[in-house]
Design a protein around this motif. Structure first.
Motif, short mmCIF file in Angstrom:
data_model
loop_
_atom_site.label_atom_id
_atom_site.label_comp_id
_atom_site.label_asym_id
_atom_site.label_seq_id
_atom_site.Cartn_x
_atom_site.Cartn_y
_atom_site.Cartn_z
N VAL A 110 40.79 36.54 41.80
CA VAL A 110 42.12 37.07 42.07
C VAL A 110 42.77 37.55 40.77
O VAL A 110 43.37 38.63 40.71
CB VAL A 110 42.98 36.00 42.77
N SER A 111 42.63 36.77 39.72
CA SER A 111 43.20 37.13 38.44
C SER A 111 42.64 38.46 37.93
O SER A 111 43.39 39.33 37.48
CB SER A 111 42.93 36.02 37.42
N GLU A 112 41.34 38.63 38.02
CA GLU A 112 40.71 39.87 37.56
C GLU A 112 41.16 41.07 38.39
O GLU A 112 41.49 42.13 37.84
CB GLU A 112 39.18 39.75 37.60
N LEU A 113 41.17 40.93 39.70
CA LEU A 113 41.52 42.06 40.57
C LEU A 113 42.99 42.44 40.45
O LEU A 113 43.33 43.63 40.37
CB LEU A 113 41.16 41.75 42.02
N VAL A 114 43.87 41.46 40.42
CA VAL A 114 45.29 41.77 40.30
C VAL A 114 45.61 42.28 38.89
O VAL A 114 46.41 43.21 38.73
CB VAL A 114 46.17 40.55 40.69
N THR A 115 44.96 41.73 37.87
CA THR A 115 45.16 42.26 36.52
C THR A 115 44.77 43.72 36.44
O THR A 115 45.49 44.53 35.83
CB THR A 115 44.34 41.43 35.50
N ASN A 116 43.66 44.10 37.06
CA ASN A 116 43.25 45.52 37.07
C ASN A 116 44.31 46.37 37.76
O ASN A 116 44.63 47.46 37.29
CB ASN A 116 41.91 45.70 37.77
N ALA A 117 44.85 45.88 38.87
CA ALA A 117 45.87 46.64 39.59
C ALA A 117 47.12 46.82 38.73
O ALA A 117 47.73 47.89 38.71
CB ALA A 117 46.22 45.96 40.91
N VAL A 118 47.50 45.78 38.00
CA VAL A 118 48.68 45.85 37.14
C VAL A 118 48.43 46.73 35.92
O VAL A 118 49.25 47.57 35.57
CB VAL A 118 49.11 44.42 36.70
N ARG A 119 47.29 46.56 35.30
CA ARG A 119 46.99 47.25 34.05
C ARG A 119 46.72 48.74 34.23
O ARG A 119 47.09 49.55 33.39
CB ARG A 119 45.80 46.58 33.38
N HIS A 120 46.07 49.10 35.34
CA HIS A 120 45.59 50.48 35.48
C HIS A 120 46.37 51.32 36.48
O HIS A 120 45.95 52.44 36.79
CB HIS A 120 44.11 50.47 35.83
N THR A 121 47.46 50.79 37.02
CA THR A 121 48.28 51.56 37.95
C THR A 121 49.75 51.34 37.63
O THR A 121 50.09 50.46 36.85
CB THR A 121 48.02 51.15 39.42
N ASP A 122 50.58 52.15 38.23
CA ASP A 122 52.02 51.98 38.10
C ASP A 122 52.60 51.61 39.45
O ASP A 122 52.20 52.15 40.47
CB ASP A 122 52.68 53.29 37.62
N GLY A 123 53.53 50.69 39.44
CA GLY A 123 54.19 50.34 40.70
C GLY A 123 53.65 49.11 41.34
O GLY A 123 52.98 48.28 40.71
N THR A 124 53.92 49.00 42.62
CA THR A 124 53.57 47.79 43.35
C THR A 124 52.08 47.68 43.62
O THR A 124 51.34 48.67 43.60
CB THR A 124 54.32 47.72 44.69
#
Length: 135
Positions: free
Chosen positions: A50-64
């Protein structure tokens, strides 16, 4: 028996900690309400995924971004993380000298293949964490 949880995050780094807590609580509920066998290794592995997947979403995208957790049967826990970025994930060849970028390799090692699905608003990544078999 089925158990599901959905969360939407604001896309800030603090949501990674929230997501790790959510999977821990989800697994605790699964163990008590559905009598699933949940080991400390299962919790640690799930929190790492979960940490890896959510970190990727936060780091490589903008927004929710968001996460959907589901238990439908003894085959395991389905984890889906979505974000608002179009396109696929960049995977790299194994390089022991690379200083970082091993997140998806870790996820694949713990879960097996990833399913990446385009959506109307970006993409979702789905994995399945196996549960230990009853003794």
């Amino acid at each position: 028996m089925e158990l599901q949880v959905d969360e939407v995050y604001d896309g800030t780094p603090s949501c990674v900690k929230t997501a790790r807590h959510t999977i821990k609580v989800f697994l605790a509920r699964l163990g008590t309400e559905h009598l699933a066998r949940i080991t400390a290794d299962t919790v640690t592995g799930a929190q790492l995924v979960v940490s890896e997947l959510v970190t990727n979403a936060v780091r490589h995208t903008d927004g929710t971004c968001g996460m959907h957790l589901a238990y439908r049967d003894s085959r395991g826990i389905e984890i889906t993380v979505w974000d608002n970025a179009y396109g696929s994930l960049t995977t790299r060849e194994w390089d022991p000298d690379r200083p970082g970028g091993f997140g998806l390799e870790i996820v694949r090692t713990l879960c097996g293949p990833l399913t990446i699905t385009p959506t109307d608003h970006g993409k979702q990544i789905r994995v399945r964490i196996p549960l230990p078999q009853a003794a």
